[in-house]
Design a protein around this motif. Structure first.
Motif, PDB file in Angstrom:
ATOM      1  N   PRO A  52       0.837  -1.209   0.000  1.00  0.00           N
ATOM      2  CA  PRO A  52       0.000   0.000   0.000  1.00  0.00           C
ATOM      3  C   PRO A  52       0.872   1.260   0.000  1.00  0.00           C
ATOM      4  CG  PRO A  52       0.027  -1.000   2.183  1.00  0.00           C
ATOM      5  CD  PRO A  52       0.688  -1.987   1.253  1.00  0.00           C
ATOM      6  N   PRO A  53       0.416   2.331  -0.646  1.00  0.00           N
ATOM      7  CA  PRO A  53       1.223   3.553  -0.736  1.00  0.00           C
ATOM      8  C   PRO A  53       1.202   4.368   0.551  1.00  0.00           C
ATOM      9  CG  PRO A  53      -0.884   3.891  -1.802  1.00  0.00           C
ATOM     10  CD  PRO A  53      -0.854   2.436  -1.392  1.00  0.00           C
ATOM     11  N   ALA A  54       2.315   5.061   0.800  1.00  0.00           N
ATOM     12  CA  ALA A  54       2.430   5.958   1.947  1.00  0.00           C
ATOM     13  C   ALA A  54       3.084   7.251   1.483  1.00  0.00           C
ATOM     14  CB  ALA A  54       3.255   5.324   3.060  1.00  0.00           C
ATOM     15  N   LEU A  55       2.656   8.368   2.071  1.00  0.00           N
ATOM     16  CA  LEU A  55       3.246   9.668   1.763  1.00  0.00           C
ATOM     17  C   LEU A  55       3.610  10.362   3.066  1.00  0.00           C
ATOM     18  CD1 LEU A  55       3.899  11.678  -0.589  1.00  0.00           C
ATOM     19  CD2 LEU A  55       1.750  12.827   0.021  1.00  0.00           C
ATOM     20  N   TYR A  56       4.812  10.957   3.103  1.00  0.00           N
ATOM     21  CA  TYR A  56       5.345  11.587   4.305  1.00  0.00           C
ATOM     22  C   TYR A  56       5.505  13.087   4.068  1.00  0.00           C
ATOM     23  CZ  TYR A  56       6.812   6.686   5.027  1.00  0.00           C
ATOM     24  OH  TYR A  56       6.843   5.325   5.133  1.00  0.00           O
ATOM     25  N   GLU A  81       6.793   7.293  -0.268  1.00  0.00           N
ATOM     26  CA  GLU A  81       7.196   8.525  -0.944  1.00  0.00           C
ATOM     27  C   GLU A  81       7.150   9.657   0.073  1.00  0.00           C
ATOM     28  OE1 GLU A  81       5.811   7.959  -5.581  1.00  0.00           O
ATOM     29  OE2 GLU A  81       4.496   9.080  -4.208  1.00  0.00           O
ATOM     30  N   ALA A  82       8.122  10.552  -0.006  1.00  0.00           N
ATOM     31  CA  ALA A  82       8.156  11.717   0.877  1.00  0.00           C
ATOM     32  C   ALA A  82       8.245  12.967   0.016  1.00  0.00           C
ATOM     33  CB  ALA A  82       9.335  11.639   1.842  1.00  0.00           C
ATOM     34  N   VAL A  83       7.465  13.973   0.364  1.00  0.00           N
ATOM     35  CA  VAL A  83       7.396  15.185  -0.442  1.00  0.00           C
ATOM     36  C   VAL A  83       8.241  16.290   0.186  1.00  0.00           C
ATOM     37  CG1 VAL A  83       5.301  15.954   0.773  1.00  0.00           C
ATOM     38  CG2 VAL A  83       5.824  16.856  -1.500  1.00  0.00           C
ATOM     39  N   ASP A  84       8.896  17.077  -0.660  1.00  0.00           N
ATOM     40  CA  ASP A  84       9.480  18.348  -0.242  1.00  0.00           C
ATOM     41  C   ASP A  84       8.409  19.406  -0.452  1.00  0.00           C
ATOM     42  OD1 ASP A  84      12.066  17.509   0.476  1.00  0.00           O
ATOM     43  OD2 ASP A  84      12.793  17.659  -1.585  1.00  0.00           O
ATOM     44  N   LEU A  85       7.913  19.996   0.617  1.00  0.00           N
ATOM     45  CA  LEU A  85       6.897  21.035   0.473  1.00  0.00           C
ATOM     46  C   LEU A  85       7.443  22.205  -0.341  1.00  0.00           C
ATOM     47  CD1 LEU A  85       5.378  21.080   4.078  1.00  0.00           C
ATOM     48  CD2 LEU A  85       4.301  20.181   1.996  1.00  0.00           C
ATOM     49  N   PRO A  86       6.586  22.993  -0.976  1.00  0.00           N
ATOM     50  CA  PRO A  86       7.048  24.124  -1.789  1.00  0.00           C
ATOM     51  C   PRO A  86       7.989  25.044  -1.015  1.00  0.00           C
ATOM     52  CG  PRO A  86       4.711  23.761  -2.125  1.00  0.00           C
ATOM     53  CD  PRO A  86       5.115  22.847  -1.011  1.00  0.00           C
ATOM     54  N   GLY A  87       9.159  25.312  -1.604  1.00  0.00           N
ATOM     55  CA  GLY A  87      10.144  26.186  -0.974  1.00  0.00           C
ATOM     56  C   GLY A  87      11.098  25.482  -0.052  1.00  0.00           C
ATOM     57  N   ALA A 105      -1.248  22.258   2.120  1.00  0.00           N
ATOM     58  CA  ALA A 105      -2.192  21.141   1.993  1.00  0.00           C
ATOM     59  C   ALA A 105      -2.686  21.015   0.558  1.00  0.00           C
ATOM     60  CB  ALA A 105      -3.370  21.342   2.948  1.00  0.00           C
ATOM     61  N   ARG A 106      -2.902  22.157  -0.079  1.00  0.00           N
ATOM     62  CA  ARG A 106      -3.352  22.138  -1.470  1.00  0.00           C
ATOM     63  C   ARG A 106      -2.307  21.477  -2.362  1.00  0.00           C
ATOM     64  NH1 ARG A 106      -3.770  27.325  -2.133  1.00  0.00           N
ATOM     65  NH2 ARG A 106      -5.840  27.393  -1.197  1.00  0.00           N
ATOM     66  N   ALA A 107      -1.024  21.741  -2.095  1.00  0.00           N
ATOM     67  CA  ALA A 107       0.041  21.130  -2.894  1.00  0.00           C
ATOM     68  C   ALA A 107       0.054  19.613  -2.703  1.00  0.00           C
ATOM     69  CB  ALA A 107       1.390  21.729  -2.505  1.00  0.00           C
ATOM     70  N   VAL A 108      -0.125  19.162  -1.462  1.00  0.00           N
ATOM     71  CA  VAL A 108      -0.154  17.719  -1.191  1.00  0.00           C
ATOM     72  C   VAL A 108      -1.342  17.072  -1.892  1.00  0.00           C
ATOM     73  CG1 VAL A 108      -0.461  15.979   0.624  1.00  0.00           C
ATOM     74  CG2 VAL A 108       1.101  17.907   0.994  1.00  0.00           C
ATOM     75  N   ILE A 109      -2.500  17.710  -1.817  1.00  0.00           N
ATOM     76  CA  ILE A 109      -3.703  17.177  -2.460  1.00  0.00           C
ATOM     77  C   ILE A 109      -3.521  17.104  -3.973  1.00  0.00           C
ATOM     78  CG2 ILE A 109      -6.122  17.700  -2.999  1.00  0.00           C
ATOM     79  CD1 ILE A 109      -6.357  18.762  -0.105  1.00  0.00           C
ATOM     80  N   ARG A 110      -2.917  18.131  -4.553  1.00  0.00           N
ATOM     81  CA  ARG A 110      -2.692  18.112  -6.001  1.00  0.00           C
ATOM     82  C   ARG A 110      -1.785  16.949  -6.389  1.00  0.00           C
ATOM     83  NH1 ARG A 110      -1.868  24.637  -7.088  1.00  0.00           N
ATOM     84  NH2 ARG A 110      -4.085  25.175  -7.025  1.00  0.00           N
ATOM     85  N   TYR A 111      -0.782  16.691  -5.570  1.00  0.00           N
ATOM     86  CA  TYR A 111       0.102  15.568  -5.897  1.00  0.00           C
ATOM     87  C   TYR A 111      -0.648  14.244  -5.779  1.00  0.00           C
ATOM     88  CZ  TYR A 111       3.534  11.940  -5.763  1.00  0.00           C
ATOM     89  OH  TYR A 111       4.203  10.783  -6.032  1.00  0.00           O
ATOM     90  N   GLY A 128       4.069  19.653   8.998  1.00  0.00           N
ATOM     91  CA  GLY A 128       3.511  18.591   8.165  1.00  0.00           C
ATOM     92  C   GLY A 128       2.359  17.879   8.832  1.00  0.00           C
ATOM     93  N   GLY A 129       2.344  17.878  10.176  1.00  0.00           N
ATOM     94  CA  GLY A 129       1.224  17.291  10.903  1.00  0.00           C
ATOM     95  C   GLY A 129      -0.033  18.122  10.760  1.00  0.00           C
ATOM     96  N   ALA A 130       0.125  19.449  10.816  1.00  0.00           N
ATOM     97  CA  ALA A 130      -1.013  20.339  10.601  1.00  0.00           C
ATOM     98  C   ALA A 130      -1.517  20.212   9.163  1.00  0.00           C
ATOM     99  CB  ALA A 130      -0.615  21.776  10.905  1.00  0.00           C
ATOM    100  N   VAL A 131      -0.590  20.185   8.220  1.00  0.00           N
ATOM    101  CA  VAL A 131      -0.943  20.039   6.812  1.00  0.00           C
ATOM    102  C   VAL A 131      -1.688  18.724   6.583  1.00  0.00           C
ATOM    103  CG1 VAL A 131       0.006  19.715   4.491  1.00  0.00           C
ATOM    104  CG2 VAL A 131       0.931  21.509   5.982  1.00  0.00           C
ATOM    105  N   SER A 132      -1.170  17.643   7.137  1.00  0.00           N
ATOM    106  CA  SER A 132      -1.786  16.326   6.942  1.00  0.00           C
ATOM    107  C   SER A 132      -3.151  16.239   7.593  1.00  0.00           C
ATOM    108  CB  SER A 132      -0.851  15.236   7.497  1.00  0.00           C
ATOM    109  OG  SER A 132       0.373  15.215   6.791  1.00  0.00           O
TER     110      SER A 132
END
Length: 366
Positions: A52-56, A81-87, A105-111, A128-132
């Motif tokens: 199953p997929p996971a995102l960090y 998969e782990a994302v580098d947030l914008p910037g 959060a919008r960037a994570v959702i778009r991905y 990242g906890g607030a974003v998630s």
């Protein structure tokens, strides 16, 4: 929420020449172009197909590298998969300069929408906890489980040691701090961050410390580094002041996904006292308390965090039979929990490093 200021740095047009981002053994880094944002994604080849997929999602000032140790621990459990947030990390600033919690959060959702993986096991630390939390609340279809490590959720009484981080969000403070610390070496800066984020800075190996120095040297050459830090810090402060349905605690109550909450007893940025409130807010929660951990438990105790996540997967039925059946010769299960303690209802991870508590048995939801 959108930033109230026009961006002082052009986003994707800022492409300075700096040293390449470090990619650990077994990892790969790729760039994904999305509407309004370009994201760098760090991934690790799973042990087998069909996991199953996971995102960090990392915290303020962090990057996808913050999850490398945990990703290695879980390579036989999830497709990570782990994302580098914008910037941050290797991702350029967003085109609109929006570093709010909602913007991230919008960037994570778009991905997640573009990747088409289906619901993922979503991890978040600090910012990242607030974003998630926001992602899980507004798009429950994208989140299978939620694991939050020291999430940056609103506190009425912020710890004194967290005040300087919050002040970065005040206009002009980042520039003032830059001038005040211009004589500091990169090594001094890394030691300061380590002392702030780790429960025991001695757990950082010389190799890891040197890698952190090299990464900070790279970031300090980016013209948007302090802008991204300041605006993201401001985004956290602004999120703390929001009420009503957009408030983070209200959104936490709306999360449907089974949630694992991890708090460190030596956390200087997120109050340990918030653990009980979080366990009550998230409707389907379980709590892992790590008395000796600081703000980044997934970096300090990746094996313990991985064990707790394995137990969560076993609960929701996403742990494969081979993983669920693994036992070591000392009688512990795949999650690192003593079999006798588990069968007797004892706490997972009991001992000097932590005690896991199911929210349903600690008054959560009352």
């Amino acid at each position: 929420m959108s930033s109230t200021e026009s961006p002082s740095v052009s986003a994707a047009s800022v492409l300075p020449r700096v040293a390449p981002v470090r990619v650990g053994e077994g990892e790969r880094l790729r760039s994904v172009g999305l509407p309004g944002v370009t994201l760098s994604i760090r991934s690790r080849r799973p042990a087998r197909e069909g996991l199953p997929p996971a995102l960090y999602v990392h915290g303020l000032g962090g990057s996808s590298q913050n999850w490398s140790a945990l990703m290695a621990e879980l390579e036989g459990v999830v497709d990570s998969e782990a994302v580098d947030l914008p910037g941050f990390g290797d991702s350029p600033p967003p085109d609109d300069g929006d570093y709010s919690v909602t913007g991230h959060a919008r960037a994570v959702i778009r991905y997640l929408d573009a990747a088409g993986h289906g619901p993922v096991h979503l991890f978040g630390n600090s910012l990242g906890g607030a974003v998630s939390t926001r992602v899980a609340a507004v798009r429950p279809d994208l989140v299978r489980t939620l694991t939050l490590v020291s999430p940056a959720l609103p506190e009425l009484r912020i710890q004194r040691s967290a005040v300087p981080t919050g002040l970065l969000g005040v206009p002009g403070v980042a520039a003032l701090f830059t001038r005040f610390t211009q004589g500091w070496t990169v090594e001094q800066r890394v030691r300061g961050v380590t002392a702030l984020c780790y429960g025991d800075p001695g757990r950082v190996s010389p190799e890891a410390f040197q890698q952190a120095v090299e990464e900070l040297e790279r970031r300090l050459r980016l013209p948007y580094f302090w802008d991204a830090m300041a605006r993201s810090a401001r985004g956290i402060v602004n999120a703390y002041t929001l009420g009503g349905q957009h408030g983070l605690w209200r959104q936490a109550e709306r999360v449907l996904a089974p949630t694992l909450l991890i708090y460190g007893g030596r956390d200087q940025l997120v109050g340990f006292r918030m653990a009980r409130k979080a366990a009550r807010a998230f409707r389907d929660s379980r709590l892992l308390s790590l008395p000796d951990a600081g703000h980044v438990a997934m970096m300090e105790y990746p094996d313990v965090v991985a064990g707790a996540f394995r137990e969560l997967l076993a609960e929701v039925g996403d742990l494969g039979e081979r993983d669920a059946g693994e036992r070591s010769t000392d009688g512990r299960d795949a999650g690192g929990r003593d079999a006798e303690a588990r069968d007797a209802g004892g706490p997972a991870g009991a001992g000097p490093r932590g005690a896991a508590e199911d929210a349903t048995t600690t008054g959560a939801g009352s």
